[in-house]
Design a protein around this motif. Structure first.
Motif, PDB file in Angstrom:
ATOM      1  N   ARG A  69       2.753  -9.543   3.512  1.00 31.50           N
ATOM      2  CA  ARG A  69       1.937  -8.699   3.995  1.00 31.50           C
ATOM      3  C   ARG A  69       2.603  -7.270   3.688  1.00 31.50           C
ATOM      4  NH1 ARG A  69      -2.747  -9.898   6.552  1.00 31.50           N
ATOM      5  NH2 ARG A  69      -2.661 -12.186   7.309  1.00 31.50           N
ATOM      6  N   THR A  70       3.940  -7.308   3.553  1.00 33.25           N
ATOM      7  CA  THR A  70       4.693  -6.015   3.177  1.00 33.25           C
ATOM      8  C   THR A  70       4.390  -5.578   1.891  1.00 33.25           C
ATOM      9  OG1 THR A  70       6.400  -6.204   4.953  1.00 33.25           O
ATOM     10  CG2 THR A  70       6.945  -4.963   3.016  1.00 33.25           C
ATOM     11  N   ALA A  71       4.391  -6.842   0.842  1.00 35.84           N
ATOM     12  CA  ALA A  71       4.219  -6.770  -0.563  1.00 35.84           C
ATOM     13  C   ALA A  71       2.958  -6.321  -0.652  1.00 35.84           C
ATOM     14  CB  ALA A  71       4.660  -8.120  -1.278  1.00 35.84           C
ATOM     15  N   LEU A  72       2.044  -6.820  -0.067  1.00 31.23           N
ATOM     16  CA  LEU A  72       0.353  -6.438  -0.144  1.00 31.23           C
ATOM     17  C   LEU A  72       0.234  -5.157   0.107  1.00 31.23           C
ATOM     18  CD1 LEU A  72      -1.194  -9.646   1.688  1.00 31.23           C
ATOM     19  CD2 LEU A  72      -1.392  -9.035  -0.937  1.00 31.23           C
ATOM     20  N   ARG A  73       0.611  -4.427   1.252  1.00 28.37           N
ATOM     21  CA  ARG A  73       0.549  -3.181   1.474  1.00 28.37           C
ATOM     22  C   ARG A  73       0.988  -2.112   0.330  1.00 28.37           C
ATOM     23  NH1 ARG A  73       1.594  -5.127   6.704  1.00 28.37           N
ATOM     24  NH2 ARG A  73       3.813  -4.790   6.634  1.00 28.37           N
ATOM     25  N   ALA A  74       2.597  -2.566  -0.069  1.00 28.53           N
ATOM     26  CA  ALA A  74       2.768  -1.952  -1.447  1.00 28.53           C
ATOM     27  C   ALA A  74       1.974  -1.890  -2.437  1.00 28.53           C
ATOM     28  CB  ALA A  74       4.266  -2.263  -1.724  1.00 28.53           C
ATOM     29  N   TYR A  75       1.440  -3.059  -2.746  1.00 27.97           N
ATOM     30  CA  TYR A  75       0.526  -3.156  -4.024  1.00 27.97           C
ATOM     31  C   TYR A  75      -0.559  -2.349  -3.745  1.00 27.97           C
ATOM     32  CZ  TYR A  75      -2.707  -5.763  -7.010  1.00 27.97           C
ATOM     33  OH  TYR A  75      -3.586  -5.843  -7.928  1.00 27.97           O
TER      34      TYR A  75
END
Length: 168
Positions: A69-75
């Motif tokens: 989810r951290t990676a999704l937010r960054a994306y």
């Protein structure tokens, strides 16, 4: 070949003619159950070490989900096309309407959007056609009942996020 594993049980690739699911099960994440599938091919037997690592990702799914989810937010901070597509395509959905209402005239942000996304499936690929790619694939959707668009988060055996890809 057949082998036993403490988490996955008996895995048999003898009857396979192509890459296929050799194990499937449901993994608990909060109050939801997520379907997980282990894929293997006829010519490659996953090692016990690789299977142990993949089992560890499933047994500690909340940690992997948080990293994803951290990676999704960054994306989505970099490119909000996925957000815009879904809010325009399904503006009448209850979830989209709630996000727009809660944004109170502002743009729906990545944090709120990712919080509304659901993990709908996990693919484990220790061998086979994804050779050289991270073996854990987490499929996140916004409105699983309305469309087939996903953000696939790929992670290593150790649980490090390697990429986020928009797929259908």
């Amino acid at each position: 070949m057949a082998m036993g594993h403490t988490y996955f049980g008996r895995l048999d690739t003898d009857a396979l003619h192509d890459t296929d699911v050799v194990w499937e099960g449901a993994v608990q994440l909060g109050d939801a159950q997520v379907e997980a599938r282990l894929w293997a091919g006829p010519s490659a037997q996953p090692s016990a070490e690789v299977l142990d690592d993949l089992a560890a990702r499933l047994t500690d799914l909340p940690t992997l989900d948080a990293a994803a989810r951290t990676a999704l937010r960054a994306y989505l901070h970099e490119d909000r096309s996925f957000i815009d597509f879904h809010l325009e395509e399904w503006e009448d959905s209850g979830t989209a309407a709630r996000l727009v209402r809660e944004a109170a005239g502002a743009e729906v942000g990545p944090d709120a959007f990712v919080a509304a996304m659901r993990l709908t499936g996990i693919g484990l690929w220790p061998t086979g056609p994804s050779e050289g790619r991270p073996p854990v694939v987490l499929d996140y959707t916004f409105e699983p009942d309305l469309g087939d668009q996903i953000l696939a988060v790929r992670a290593t055996r150790a649980g490090a996020v390697a990429s986020v890809d928009w797929e259908s």
